[in-house]
Design a protein around this motif. Structure first.
Motif, PDB file in Angstrom:
ATOM      1  N   TYR A 185     -10.901   6.107   8.278  1.00  0.00           N
ATOM      2  CA  TYR A 185     -11.075   4.774   8.880  1.00  0.00           C
ATOM      3  C   TYR A 185      -9.822   3.965   8.575  1.00  0.00           C
ATOM      4  CZ  TYR A 185     -13.389   0.238   9.850  1.00  0.00           C
ATOM      5  OH  TYR A 185     -13.736  -1.001  10.345  1.00  0.00           O
ATOM      6  N   ALA A 186      -9.075   3.603   9.625  1.00  0.00           N
ATOM      7  CA  ALA A 186      -7.851   2.814   9.464  1.00  0.00           C
ATOM      8  C   ALA A 186      -8.103   1.402   9.968  1.00  0.00           C
ATOM      9  CB  ALA A 186      -6.699   3.459  10.221  1.00  0.00           C
ATOM     10  N   ALA A 187      -8.084   0.430   9.070  1.00  0.00           N
ATOM     11  CA  ALA A 187      -8.331  -0.963   9.439  1.00  0.00           C
ATOM     12  C   ALA A 187      -7.026  -1.647   9.833  1.00  0.00           C
ATOM     13  CB  ALA A 187      -8.986  -1.697   8.276  1.00  0.00           C
ATOM     14  N   GLN A 188      -7.167  -2.820  10.450  1.00  0.00           N
ATOM     15  CA  GLN A 188      -5.999  -3.563  10.900  1.00  0.00           C
ATOM     16  C   GLN A 188      -5.184  -4.092   9.729  1.00  0.00           C
ATOM     17  OE1 GLN A 188      -6.955  -6.972  13.282  1.00  0.00           O
ATOM     18  NE2 GLN A 188      -4.853  -7.601  13.559  1.00  0.00           N
ATOM     19  N   ASP A 189      -5.856  -4.680   8.767  1.00  0.00           N
ATOM     20  CA  ASP A 189      -5.189  -5.288   7.617  1.00  0.00           C
ATOM     21  C   ASP A 189      -5.080  -4.250   6.514  1.00  0.00           C
ATOM     22  OD1 ASP A 189      -3.979  -7.133   6.043  1.00  0.00           O
ATOM     23  OD2 ASP A 189      -5.815  -8.197   5.482  1.00  0.00           O
ATOM     24  N   VAL A 190      -3.879  -3.755   6.283  1.00  0.00           N
ATOM     25  CA  VAL A 190      -3.667  -2.675   5.311  1.00  0.00           C
ATOM     26  C   VAL A 190      -3.282  -3.281   3.968  1.00  0.00           C
ATOM     27  CG1 VAL A 190      -2.384  -0.572   4.784  1.00  0.00           C
ATOM     28  CG2 VAL A 190      -2.904  -1.156   7.169  1.00  0.00           C
ATOM     29  N   LYS A 191      -4.089  -3.019   2.946  1.00  0.00           N
ATOM     30  CA  LYS A 191      -3.794  -3.451   1.582  1.00  0.00           C
ATOM     31  C   LYS A 191      -3.524  -2.209   0.741  1.00  0.00           C
ATOM     32  CE  LYS A 191      -4.581  -7.867   2.262  1.00  0.00           C
ATOM     33  NZ  LYS A 191      -3.490  -8.857   2.183  1.00  0.00           N
ATOM     34  N   LEU A 192      -2.370  -2.165   0.102  1.00  0.00           N
ATOM     35  CA  LEU A 192      -1.958  -0.980  -0.647  1.00  0.00           C
ATOM     36  C   LEU A 192      -2.168  -1.194  -2.135  1.00  0.00           C
ATOM     37  CD1 LEU A 192       1.379  -0.185   1.217  1.00  0.00           C
ATOM     38  CD2 LEU A 192      -0.915   0.689   1.701  1.00  0.00           C
ATOM     39  N   GLN A 193      -2.702  -0.171  -2.799  1.00  0.00           N
ATOM     40  CA  GLN A 193      -2.905  -0.238  -4.243  1.00  0.00           C
ATOM     41  C   GLN A 193      -1.586  -0.012  -4.967  1.00  0.00           C
ATOM     42  OE1 GLN A 193      -6.108   2.637  -3.267  1.00  0.00           O
ATOM     43  NE2 GLN A 193      -7.134   1.793  -5.051  1.00  0.00           N
ATOM     44  N   ALA A 194      -1.553  -0.429  -6.222  1.00  0.00           N
ATOM     45  CA  ALA A 194      -0.317  -0.378  -7.003  1.00  0.00           C
ATOM     46  C   ALA A 194      -0.132   1.010  -7.614  1.00  0.00           C
ATOM     47  CB  ALA A 194      -0.332  -1.444  -8.097  1.00  0.00           C
ATOM     48  N   VAL A 195       0.087   2.009  -6.753  1.00  0.00           N
ATOM     49  CA  VAL A 195       0.334   3.386  -7.183  1.00  0.00           C
ATOM     50  C   VAL A 195       1.598   3.880  -6.492  1.00  0.00           C
ATOM     51  CG1 VAL A 195      -2.103   3.865  -7.645  1.00  0.00           C
ATOM     52  CG2 VAL A 195      -1.186   4.272  -5.353  1.00  0.00           C
ATOM     53  N   SER A 196       1.963   5.124  -6.749  1.00  0.00           N
ATOM     54  CA  SER A 196       3.191   5.664  -6.165  1.00  0.00           C
ATOM     55  C   SER A 196       3.049   5.838  -4.663  1.00  0.00           C
ATOM     56  CB  SER A 196       3.541   6.999  -6.820  1.00  0.00           C
ATOM     57  OG  SER A 196       2.624   7.998  -6.416  1.00  0.00           O
ATOM     58  N   LEU A 197       4.189   5.942  -3.992  1.00  0.00           N
ATOM     59  CA  LEU A 197       4.187   6.117  -2.540  1.00  0.00           C
ATOM     60  C   LEU A 197       3.507   7.434  -2.161  1.00  0.00           C
ATOM     61  CD1 LEU A 197       5.088   4.949   0.160  1.00  0.00           C
ATOM     62  CD2 LEU A 197       7.278   6.135  -0.128  1.00  0.00           C
ATOM     63  N   GLY A 217      11.013   7.883   7.197  1.00  0.00           N
ATOM     64  CA  GLY A 217      11.901   8.821   6.525  1.00  0.00           C
ATOM     65  C   GLY A 217      12.815   8.186   5.503  1.00  0.00           C
ATOM     66  N   GLU A 218      13.095   6.905   5.646  1.00  0.00           N
ATOM     67  CA  GLU A 218      13.987   6.211   4.711  1.00  0.00           C
ATOM     68  C   GLU A 218      13.411   6.095   3.303  1.00  0.00           C
ATOM     69  OE1 GLU A 218      13.948   1.765   5.509  1.00  0.00           O
ATOM     70  OE2 GLU A 218      12.856   2.527   7.278  1.00  0.00           O
ATOM     71  N   PHE A 219      12.102   6.331   3.173  1.00  0.00           N
ATOM     72  CA  PHE A 219      11.459   6.179   1.858  1.00  0.00           C
ATOM     73  C   PHE A 219      11.163   7.522   1.179  1.00  0.00           C
ATOM     74  CE2 PHE A 219      10.179   2.393   4.317  1.00  0.00           C
ATOM     75  CZ  PHE A 219      10.662   1.396   3.479  1.00  0.00           C
ATOM     76  N   ILE A 220      11.618   8.619   1.757  1.00  0.00           N
ATOM     77  CA  ILE A 220      11.276   9.940   1.220  1.00  0.00           C
ATOM     78  C   ILE A 220      11.740  10.108  -0.219  1.00  0.00           C
ATOM     79  CG2 ILE A 220      11.815  12.403   1.443  1.00  0.00           C
ATOM     80  CD1 ILE A 220      11.659  12.055   4.467  1.00  0.00           C
ATOM     81  N   ASP A 221      12.904   9.580  -0.543  1.00  0.00           N
ATOM     82  CA  ASP A 221      13.444   9.743  -1.907  1.00  0.00           C
ATOM     83  C   ASP A 221      12.685   8.917  -2.941  1.00  0.00           C
ATOM     84  OD1 ASP A 221      15.363  11.456  -0.945  1.00  0.00           O
ATOM     85  OD2 ASP A 221      16.882   9.881  -0.669  1.00  0.00           O
ATOM     86  N   GLU A 222      11.797   8.048  -2.506  1.00  0.00           N
ATOM     87  CA  GLU A 222      11.086   7.167  -3.433  1.00  0.00           C
ATOM     88  C   GLU A 222       9.610   7.538  -3.561  1.00  0.00           C
ATOM     89  OE1 GLU A 222      12.497   2.937  -3.462  1.00  0.00           O
ATOM     90  OE2 GLU A 222      13.180   3.455  -1.445  1.00  0.00           O
ATOM     91  N   LEU A 223       9.255   8.748  -3.220  1.00  0.00           N
ATOM     92  CA  LEU A 223       7.855   9.179  -3.299  1.00  0.00           C
ATOM     93  C   LEU A 223       7.243   8.996  -4.678  1.00  0.00           C
ATOM     94  CD1 LEU A 223       7.719  12.415  -1.084  1.00  0.00           C
ATOM     95  CD2 LEU A 223       6.494  10.275  -0.724  1.00  0.00           C
ATOM     96  N   PRO A 224       7.944   9.299  -5.786  1.00  0.00           N
ATOM     97  CA  PRO A 224       7.306   9.155  -7.107  1.00  0.00           C
ATOM     98  C   PRO A 224       7.202   7.713  -7.590  1.00  0.00           C
ATOM     99  CG  PRO A 224       9.173  10.700  -7.146  1.00  0.00           C
ATOM    100  CD  PRO A 224       9.282   9.895  -5.900  1.00  0.00           C
ATOM    101  N   ASN A 225       7.868   6.783  -6.911  1.00  0.00           N
ATOM    102  CA  ASN A 225       7.957   5.402  -7.407  1.00  0.00           C
ATOM    103  C   ASN A 225       6.746   4.579  -6.974  1.00  0.00           C
ATOM    104  OD1 ASN A 225      10.467   6.193  -8.319  1.00  0.00           O
ATOM    105  ND2 ASN A 225      11.555   5.324  -6.563  1.00  0.00           N
ATOM    106  N   GLU A 226       6.378   3.631  -7.840  1.00  0.00           N
ATOM    107  CA  GLU A 226       5.280   2.720  -7.531  1.00  0.00           C
ATOM    108  C   GLU A 226       5.765   1.443  -6.854  1.00  0.00           C
ATOM    109  OE1 GLU A 226       2.926   1.943 -10.957  1.00  0.00           O
ATOM    110  OE2 GLU A 226       2.355   4.044 -11.249  1.00  0.00           O
ATOM    111  N   GLY A 227       7.049   1.378  -6.591  1.00  0.00           N
ATOM    112  CA  GLY A 227       7.614   0.215  -5.928  1.00  0.00           C
ATOM    113  C   GLY A 227       9.106   0.172  -6.175  1.00  0.00           C
ATOM    114  N   ARG A 228       9.638  -1.020  -6.079  1.00  0.00           N
ATOM    115  CA  ARG A 228      11.085  -1.169  -6.230  1.00  0.00           C
ATOM    116  C   ARG A 228      11.375  -2.572  -6.773  1.00  0.00           C
ATOM    117  NH1 ARG A 228      13.713  -1.176  -0.704  1.00  0.00           N
ATOM    118  NH2 ARG A 228      12.942   0.969  -0.606  1.00  0.00           N
ATOM    119  N   ASN A 229      12.211  -2.627  -7.806  1.00  0.00           N
ATOM    120  CA  ASN A 229      12.641  -3.915  -8.381  1.00  0.00           C
ATOM    121  C   ASN A 229      11.461  -4.789  -8.802  1.00  0.00           C
ATOM    122  OD1 ASN A 229      15.348  -3.226  -7.879  1.00  0.00           O
ATOM    123  ND2 ASN A 229      15.237  -4.068  -5.796  1.00  0.00           N
TER     124      ASN A 229
END
Length: 638
Positions: free
Chosen positions: A483-495, A523-535
């Motif tokens: 189920y994909a809703a309109q408003d996407v809220k992402l949890q604070a985990v890795s990509l 594709g621009e985020f492939i190198d950041e898969l293990p990261n939980e975010g940036r800065n």
């Protein structure tokens, strides 16, 4: 005016009384005060709990015994000071110094070796118990039953009055648990101290007792009986007064917690709608709301401060009279009759003071007990509410019609809906009906209708997330549903974890996840898969609305579900990106059944002019009907 917590408690109690059932949640044993108190000690962590408790009891006993030694040595020190200039048996400086050193050693041993070490064990027990309760409540809230979702649903009963959901669950799980566990441990330690002191100090008072003039019938137990009688009259009388004030403090504490939580909720809501407030220049209106919320805090706090100040004055007077009058009065008669020495008299008075202090423990901590009871009430109310929604059908039936049936069927039959009727809480007539709808395997269906017609409500009902209505929903057996809703809220985990949800990230190789991100246009985020975010920012803060919806596409391409619900899932994408979104699903998930809500239906054809969708579900005047897309086009053109 009754508080929100009392409303919740009464509502939950009414629901549980109407229909008894078995308890299955991780907090099922914590629906009452004593159930909450003993759950940890009867759990799988009982060795840890009882081990720390035993250490605390031993140290409490040693501290009580040290109080007896302190009283005896204090009497001896006073006596040596009194006899320092005695003509026949003067106290020597060495004897005085030795006694003073002994008293200091006992004080250090009691305060450092016993009290401080006991504090370490008690704070460790506090930490362990709090972590255990936090884990249990999180397990209960975040179960496969979507308990956290059901708890937040608001409805109305038959008379139309609001049914309250537990407010400020975050505050309950964090601050209330912390306050509850700390207060309960302090209370238990105080009770243990009272009991042990009655044993150690009381026995020493009896041992040192002497006759009292006018009470010769008591024999040598006269002074001890007077001391016990003074404590038995003085302490309970003041405890009753303290309990009355404590009741007022408890009510104000509950009210203060509710007011603080209400203000916190409003501030959190502001952070989520900050952009909209700025666009509307609604700061003035929001400021009025915030002031109104804080006014409740300020008024409650003022009342709480007045009662607390009065209680402090009462406690100080109690301490003074107890330690300077009540403790010294029983031994004064035998001392005046020259039946006991000054040392004997001072020692007895110090023992009586220690006994009064220990027995007055309830008076000293009555404000803490009031807070403990307030915290316990908030946690037991939450536990009861969690238990209530373990069976959503029973929970929602209390505020309206709930006759949904969810079954599975042969995958070849796809998804079937029969005799669907969706209701709002407390209403008798449905706002949306559908006699029979069938969505076959590999069929793509577009859902259209005016805003507020019930499109999203229907999808929620199919997924078991609508509160009131009737009908049968038969989903394909063993089919994975997304189920994909309109408003996407992402949890604070890795990509990577975000792309793999709800599966563990360890189930997928990074190369597979990277391919899915690339196919989705990330594709621009492939190198950041293990990261939980940036800065220091999470992905929810970093990604735009369109990128979040592309992340949903990556999840679809990775998990390959058999049934997909798209509720405005491409609303943040431009026309070209919407085409790419649907084409990627069609290319990589050829067996999938898709049901999609779209307000803008212009991109429903592929680049080659072929319709993505096979059929259209229209909702008009509260009726849902399904037709081939060609028939829908003809009707729209006509």
């Amino acid at each position: 005016m009754r508080s929100r917590d009392w409303q919740i408690g009464a509502f939950v109690e009414r629901m549980l009384t109407r229909k008894a059932r078995s308890h299955t949640s991780p907090v099922s044993a914590m629906c009452s005060f004593w159930g909450l108190m003993r759950a940890y000690w009867l759990s799988e962590s009982w060795r840890e709990a009882w081990g720390l408790t035993s250490a605390i009891l031993v140290l409490t006993a040693l501290s009580a015994q040290a109080s007896v030694w302190f009283a005896i040595t204090s009497g001896e020190l006073i006596n040596r000071i009194a006899y320092f200039h005695h003509p026949s048996t003067p106290t020597t400086p060495m004897e005085l110094l030795k006694t003073a050193a002994t008293l200091a050693t006992i004080a250090i041993m009691r305060d450092v070796c016993f009290t401080a070490v006991r504090h370490f064990f008690s704070t460790t027990l506090h930490r362990k118990w709090r972590a255990w309760l936090d884990r249990r409540f999180n397990e209960a809230l975040l179960d496969s039953n979507h308990t956290h979702f059901h708890l937040l649903q608001m409805g109305s009963d038959a008379s139309g009055s609001a049914v309250p959901a537990p407010d400020n669950i975050d505050q309950r799980v964090q601050e209330s648990i912390k306050g509850l566990t700390g207060g309960a441990i302090g209370l238990a330690m105080g009770i243990a101290g009272v009991v042990l002191s009655l044993g150690f100090v009381g026995s020493k008072l009896v041992e040192m007792s002497s006759e009292v003039g006018g009470l010769e019938f008591l024999g040598s137990y006269g002074s001890a009986c007077l001391a016990f009688m003074a404590v038995a009259i003085y302490v309970p009388l003041n405890t009753v007064i303290a309990a009355k004030l404590g009741g007022v403090l408890q009510r104000l504490s509950v009210r203060m917690q509710w007011a603080e939580g209400s203000y916190r909720t409003e501030l959190n809501a502001l952070l989520h709608r900050s952009f909209h407030v700025a666009v509307l220049h609604g700061e003035r209106a929001q400021n009025v709301v915030n002031k109104r919320r804080y006014l409740d805090i300020d008024q409650t706090w003022a009342s709480l401060n007045r009662v607390t100040a009065g209680y402090m004055g009462f406690e100080l007077v109690h301490n003074f009279i107890g330690s300077r009058i009540v403790a010294y009065a029983p031994g004064l008669l035998p001392y005046m009759d020259n039946k006991v020495s000054l040392q004997h008299y001072v020692t007895g008075a110090e023992l009586a003071t220690a006994l009064i202090n220990e027995c007055s423990w309830f008076i000293h901590v009555m404000p803490d007990i009031a807070t403990l009871k307030a915290n316990a009430r908030r946690m037991t109310d939450l536990a009861n509410a969690i238990e209530t929604v373990q069976r959503p059908e029973e929970f929602y039936a209390q505020t309206g019609l709930y006759e949904f049936q969810y079954t599975e069927q042969d995958p070849a039959l796809g998804l079937t809906l029969q005799q669907i009727g969706l209701h709002h809480a407390g209403t008798e007539l449905p706002f949306l009906i559908a006699d029979r709808l069938q969505f076959l395997p590999r069929e793509w269906t577009l859902v259209v209708g005016e805003s507020g017609s019930g499109k999203t409500s229907l999808i929620k009902a199919i997924n078991g997330l609508w509160a009131h209505g009737r009908g049968t929903v038969a989903t394909p057996r063993h089919a994975r549903i997304l189920y994909a809703a309109q408003d996407v809220k992402l949890q604070a985990v890795s990509l990577k974890e975000l792309a793999c949800l709800p599966d563990p990230a360890s189930d997928y190789q990074e190369t597979h996840v990277a391919v899915a991100l690339h196919e989705a246009g990330l594709g621009e985020f492939i190198d950041e898969l293990p990261n939980e975010g940036r800065n220091g920012q999470s992905w929810d803060q970093l990604l735009s609305g369109g990128q979040k919806q592309k992340l949903v596409l990556a999840r679809i391409l990775l998990l390959r579900p058999g049934l997909i619900f798209l509720d405005e899932a491409t609303s943040a994408l431009d026309t070209q990106a919407v085409h790419a979104f649907h084409q990627a699903i069609m290319d990589h998930c050829p067996e999938v059944t898709v049901i999609a809500i779209m307000h803008d239906v212009s991109p429903i054809r592929s680049g080659s002019g072929v319709d993505f969708f096979d059929s259209v579900l229209t909702i008009e005047k509260g009726v849902a009907k399904k037709m081939p897309i060609s028939a829908w086009r003809q009707a729209a053109a006509g």
